[in-house]
Design an enzyme around this catalytic site. Structure first.
Site, PDB file in Angstrom:
ATOM      1  N   HIS A 154       3.051  -6.898  -6.762  1.00 37.59           N
ATOM      2  CA  HIS A 154       2.003  -6.172  -5.916  1.00 37.59           C
ATOM      3  C   HIS A 154       2.109  -4.866  -5.990  1.00 37.59           C
ATOM      4  O   HIS A 154       1.538  -3.944  -5.251  1.00 37.59           O
ATOM      5  CB  HIS A 154       2.145  -6.551  -4.678  1.00 37.59           C
ATOM      6  CG  HIS A 154       1.715  -8.097  -4.627  1.00 37.59           C
ATOM      7  ND1 HIS A 154       0.486  -8.534  -4.774  1.00 37.59           N
ATOM      8  CD2 HIS A 154       2.200  -9.082  -3.989  1.00 37.59           C
ATOM      9  CE1 HIS A 154       0.366  -9.932  -4.834  1.00 37.59           C
ATOM     10  NE2 HIS A 154       1.418 -10.245  -4.343  1.00 37.59           N
ATOM     11  N   ASP A 197      11.418  -8.052  -3.200  1.00 34.66           N
ATOM     12  CA  ASP A 197      10.320  -9.244  -3.125  1.00 34.66           C
ATOM     13  C   ASP A 197       8.871  -8.518  -3.376  1.00 34.66           C
ATOM     14  O   ASP A 197       8.483  -7.305  -3.502  1.00 34.66           O
ATOM     15  CB  ASP A 197      10.177  -9.208  -1.505  1.00 34.66           C
ATOM     16  CG  ASP A 197       9.570 -10.510  -1.043  1.00 34.66           C
ATOM     17  OD1 ASP A 197       8.741 -10.562  -0.019  1.00 34.66           O
ATOM     18  OD2 ASP A 197       9.501 -11.606  -1.984  1.00 34.66           O
ATOM     19  N   ASP A 242       2.449   4.407  -1.709  1.00 31.05           N
ATOM     20  CA  ASP A 242       2.228   5.056  -2.783  1.00 31.05           C
ATOM     21  C   ASP A 242       3.370   5.378  -3.385  1.00 31.05           C
ATOM     22  O   ASP A 242       4.033   6.442  -3.178  1.00 31.05           O
ATOM     23  CB  ASP A 242       1.320   6.221  -2.360  1.00 31.05           C
ATOM     24  CG  ASP A 242       0.921   7.134  -3.416  1.00 31.05           C
ATOM     25  OD1 ASP A 242       1.240   6.870  -4.813  1.00 31.05           O
ATOM     26  OD2 ASP A 242       0.278   8.014  -3.381  1.00 31.05           O
ATOM     27  N   ASP A 275       0.862  -1.218  -0.181  1.00 26.87           N
ATOM     28  CA  ASP A 275       0.003  -0.030  -0.105  1.00 26.87           C
ATOM     29  C   ASP A 275       0.901   1.315   0.062  1.00 26.87           C
ATOM     30  O   ASP A 275       0.177   2.277   0.118  1.00 26.87           O
ATOM     31  CB  ASP A 275      -1.130   0.020   1.145  1.00 26.87           C
ATOM     32  CG  ASP A 275      -0.308  -0.094   2.638  1.00 26.87           C
ATOM     33  OD1 ASP A 275       0.856  -0.250   2.590  1.00 26.87           O
ATOM     34  OD2 ASP A 275      -0.991   0.202   3.480  1.00 26.87           O
ATOM     35  N   GLU A 283      11.378 -10.942  -7.017  1.00 24.20           N
ATOM     36  CA  GLU A 283      10.604 -12.054  -6.819  1.00 24.20           C
ATOM     37  C   GLU A 283       9.060 -11.776  -7.364  1.00 24.20           C
ATOM     38  O   GLU A 283       8.265 -10.883  -6.800  1.00 24.20           O
ATOM     39  CB  GLU A 283      10.513 -12.435  -5.371  1.00 24.20           C
ATOM     40  CG  GLU A 283       9.640 -13.683  -4.945  1.00 24.20           C
ATOM     41  CD  GLU A 283       8.324 -13.579  -4.647  1.00 24.20           C
ATOM     42  OE1 GLU A 283       7.390 -14.388  -4.581  1.00 24.20           O
ATOM     43  OE2 GLU A 283       7.834 -12.314  -4.156  1.00 24.20           O
TER      44      GLU A 283
END
Length: 169
Positions: free
Chosen positions: A44, A40, A11, A9, A70
């Site tokens: 996401h 890592d 930004d 999360d 990753e």
């Protein structure tokens, strides 16, 4: 917060966050004798930010840093596109290779000739985490200390559609 997505999360588009991250990686390079960086869970967060971060590393720390990310996805074509987007400056773990080892080890008539089928090694051998930029003048013993490989990690748990390879022990 789901622990497998810690820090997702952040930004990365916020100018102060970006500057802090860029200063942090530059500080790492100036204060610690590192040969690279492992990033890592990169699927996401912002690929654009990571590309900017790598470009910053190249300008301030040096292009000799080995950058590995990753990105846990068993689709080598997606991983190859990601490597292209990063200007071939990142290596990724070859998830499909891990899946192939699992499939072969669980098979009734295992065939190791198929272990590289559909792998990142086959598509991007210089960027799959089985090799890195290696000068040709290195000895075999030195070379073996530089090669980055893996078969299982914390992501290969029974809840995934593949299992770690069987062993005979």
């Amino acid at each position: 917060m789901h622990t497998s997505r810690m820090f997702a999360d952040i930004d990365h588009n916020h100018p102060e966050v970006r500057q802090d991250m860029l200063r942090w990686v530059e500080w790492l390079g100036s204060q610690l004798r590192l040969g690279g960086l492992r990033v890592d869970a990169i699927k996401h967060y912002s690929a654009r930010f990571l590309r900017d971060l790598i470009e910053h590393v190249d300008r301030t720390v040096g292009r000799e840093w080995f950058i590995v990310g990753e990105y846990w996805r068993a689709d080598s074509h997606v991983l190859a596109q990601y490597i292209d987007f990063m200007n071939n400056r990142i290596s990724l773990f070859d998830v499909e290779l891990c899946c192939n080892f699992s499939r072969i080890s669980l098979g009734e008539q295992p065939d190791l000739r198929t272990v590289f089928d559909g792998t990142l090694c086959a598509l991007k051998p210089a960027n799959a985490v089985v090799s890195c930029l290696i000068p040709r003048t290195l000895s075999i013993s030195t070379l073996l200390t530089l090669i980055q490989t893996f078969v299982v990690n914390h992501d290969t748990v029974r809840s995934y559609p593949f299992l770690p390879p069987k062993t005979n022990s």
